[in-house]
Design an enzyme around this catalytic site. Structure first.
Site, PDB file in Angstrom:
ATOM      1  CD  GLU A   1      13.807   1.889  -5.064  1.00  0.00           C
ATOM      2  OE1 GLU A   1      13.699   1.634  -3.833  1.00  0.00           O
ATOM      3  OE2 GLU A   1      14.871   2.001  -5.660  1.00  0.00           O
TER       4      GLU A   1
ATOM      5  CB  CYS B   1      15.342   0.073  -1.163  1.00  0.00           C
ATOM      6  SG  CYS B   1      15.813  -0.478  -2.817  1.00  0.00           S
TER       7      CYS B   1
END
Length: 683
Positions: free
Chosen positions: A256, A295
């Site tokens: 990720e 993120c």
């Protein structure tokens, strides 16, 4: 006073001598040190493979779900200890809420998923089964079982608690011991969380170990059943993914990675629409929450060219109102970057982004963080750039400043806007702000190919929306391409990531034994008493009742039509029914269900407390006037539901129901779900 962090290895804490100084993001003072002692990764791995696996596999899915819930409750009672340390990372209270209570909430979520969707065993049947032979003597299906390996979780610095728990929860539920490696910059917060978790006494030995510092030769010690998950930069993900041992042994690697997420303002929105304000608010929030260190943060704001000035002015005005400084000071809404190294990195990336673009707002506009000692902190001003030629300025689609930095990008038509959204080469999340459903329908196929998650935001969704940057436990978190190509969360999907899928073939009787679920056609146990008269503990998968028979007459159809109001022509119009594919009038499908219930229900009070649903319902062969039906009721599966406050102490039993006619043809097939009291509750 600064202290030395410790790793948790093979059931004991390791580390005495200080090594790397970890400084407060607020004032630069040293908070803690990593330890200088080298770790024995051979011991760590051996302990996970022996003690960890043994203790976990001595439990089952339901046991582990209950432990996750108890652990979440324990952490929630001690959350203020975590908030106090989180302040050193530069996070405001609301930022820390995402990390601390967001992480704890993820434990609660997976405890609920396990309690509702997983069996009281270590075999999860992933049906439905498929006939592999004409007479149903040979069938096949899939089962998911614990991999009997270990999970190495490498986490990013920005969410040291949530990032750890959102990986730990599904891993633990799946029965995998976890080796947790937090980023050094904020490892003091992760270490504290692990200490609290181990102090709870709830976790079996070996199920969780903590690495403070580097991973040494750990990657060389991983084996085929293991799993590696990573959160961080795309470059680091590429390096780790290419490790020779991972490639040689085909070890799953889930990444990720940070990505250049975007928000797109559709051309139908005007400055007078609520959606315009929603767009500005969403971009500003994603720039300032966690000081832009998410993120999922919006790095590219794509807007119609004729609205560039309006959006730029509105967004700059909102950002200027944000008070930056020490989160301990009342009114501060944005804290610091997590480290001074991160501060320097964002400055370097900003210089690249600024080439050929206009800076609308930055630290040069009178930026002074509030609080004593903040001049030594890792603060960074909200920074907004303007790019009028995003098709030519390729750096805005390739360079990410991981902080409170975003770029406005102009487009001339909607197709161009959608193309710009794809130039990030894979993102975790994108937002489309529009008030027109047809534009959303047009955009999503393009968006979805390059994004892991999409938020379509309008005035209605805004009433309850959790926002662009909020991954939710029940929805997948991850994205294609630059975003890493992996998936986390997603409810039960996340648990399955840590299980091994295997196709199993055999007779219905054998697959019933393997899956712990009765498979149609398998051996049954003819119950000497009505199955509905048994308490949950006494019900055995395969307990079965073959009912008496009932012949369906025209009066039944007429009466059911009168009660239900269903006068569909196939039930009442003899001429039209004869011209249909069936050639005659047939009974209502729901009458067949009702009549079957009348055949198998035990009417007197008993352990069955409630029928709360039907699943997999199919009407296979129509029931005509004069047909005689019969039902077989068989216990299909059991879920030992944990006791909930204010609810009956009961488990869930799913019953397979097959309704056949006088020729043995299957007329209706379905499952009913019942709450069945436990014997101990009746004592």
């Amino acid at each position: 006073m600064p202290y030395t962090l410790q790793s948790f290895i093979a059931g004991h804490w390791v580390g005495q001598g200080p090594k790397q100084a970890l400084r407060s993001a607020i004032n630069g003072k040293v908070v803690a040190h990593t330890h200088e002692e080298a770790l024995n990764f051979e011991e760590m791995v051996a302990y996970a493979r022996s003690t960890g696996l043994r203790t976990l596999l001595n439990t089952h899915f339901q046991d582990r779900a209950r432990t996750l819930k108890a652990l979440a409750e324990y952490l929630m009672e001690r959350k203020e200890e975590l908030y106090a340390i989180s302040a050193h990372t530069g996070a405001t209270r609301s930022d820390s809420w995402i990390d601390v209570e967001g992480g704890i909430g993820t434990l609660f979520a997976f405890a609920s998923i396990g309690g509702k969707d997983l069996p009281s065993s270590n075999v999860l049947h992933e049906g439905p089964p498929m006939r592999l032979g004409a007479e149903n003597h040979f069938i096949g299906s899939h089962v998911l079982v614990p991999r009997r390996g270990i999970a190495l979780h490498i986490n990013a610095f920005n969410f040291p608690i949530w990032g750890m728990l959102e990986k730990f929860a599904p891993s633990y539920l799946a029965g995998m011991p976890c080796l947790v490696k937090p980023a050094s910059a904020t490892s003091y917060l992760a270490e504290k969380a692990v200490r609290v978790m181990m102090d709870s006494g709830l976790l079996p030995p070996g199920c969780l170990q903590l690495i403070v510092g580097g991973t040494g030769d750990l990657f060389e010690r991983l084996e085929e059943p293991d799993v590696v998950t990573f959160t961080g930069s795309a470059d680091t993900a590429l390096t780790l993914r290419a490790h020779p041992n991972l490639l040689r042994r085909s070890i799953p690697f889930n990444a990720e990675a940070d990505s250049l997420n975007c928000a797109l303002l559709a051309p139908d929105v005007t400055p007078d629409d609520p959606e315009f304000e929603l767009f500005v608010k969403e971009v500003a929030r994603e720039m300032s929450a966690k000081a832009g260190q998410k993120c999922t943060a919006i790095r590219r704001a794509i807007v119609p060219r004729h609205l560039m000035d309006a959006v730029g002015d509105a967004l700059s005005a909102r950002l200027k109102k944000i008070v930056v400084g020490d989160p301990a000071i009342e009114g501060v809404r944005m804290g610091a970057l997590a480290s001074h190294a991160q501060q320097a990195d964002v400055m370097d990336k900003l210089a690249l982004l600024a080439e050929g673009n206009e800076i609308l707002l930055s630290g040069r506009d009178g930026f002074t963080p509030k609080g004593e000692g903040t001049e030594n902190g890792a603060f960074f001003a909200p920074t907004l750039l303007r790019c009028d030629r995003p098709l030519q300025q390729t750096q805005v689609h390739n360079v990410e400043a991981f902080g409170p930095v975003s770029t406005l990008m102009a487009y001339d038509d909607f197709d161009e806007a959608l193309h710009l959204a794809t130039l990030g080469r894979g993102s975790l999340v994108g937002t489309l702000v529009t008030k027109t459903p047809t534009l959303a329908a047009q955009a999503v196929p393009t968006f979805a190919a390059w994004h892991g998650r999409l938020l379509v935001l309008d005035r209605e969704a805004a009433l309850e929306s959790t926002g662009h940057g909020s991954p939710l436990p029940k929805l997948k978190h991850g994205g294609p391409g630059r975003a890493g190509g992996g998936e986390e969360l997603g409810g039960l999907r996340a648990v399955k990531h840590y299980l091994q899928r295997c196709a199993v073939q055999g007779s219905p009787t054998m697959l019933s034994a393997v899956t712990g679920e009765y498979q149609r056609g398998g051996a049954v146990v003819e119950s000497e008493i009505h199955p509905f008269r048994r308490y949950f503990e006494d019900v055995v998968v395969g307990h079965s009742l073959l009912t008496h028979r009932r012949t369906v007459g025209e009066a039944d159809i007429v009466a059911f039509g009168g009660l239900s109001g269903d006068y569909f022509y196939m039930h009442f119009d003899d001429v039209a029914a004869k011209q249909s594919q069936f050639g005659q009038r047939i009974a209502h499908g729901y009458f067949v269900l009702s009549a079957a219930a009348g055949l198998f229900v035990s009417p007197a009070p008993g352990p069955v407390l409630a029928n709360y649903g039907l699943e997999t319902l199919r009407f296979v062969t129509p029931v005509a006037i004069g047909d005689t039906i019969q039902a077989r009721l068989t216990a299909k599966r059991k879920i030992d539901r944990p006791l909930r406050e204010g609810q009956a102490n009961a488990g869930v039993v799913a019953w397979d129901v097959a309704v056949t006619n006088q020729r043995g043809e299957l007329c209706a097939s379905y499952e009913i779900l019942t709450l069945v009291a436990k014997r101990e509750a009746a004592a």
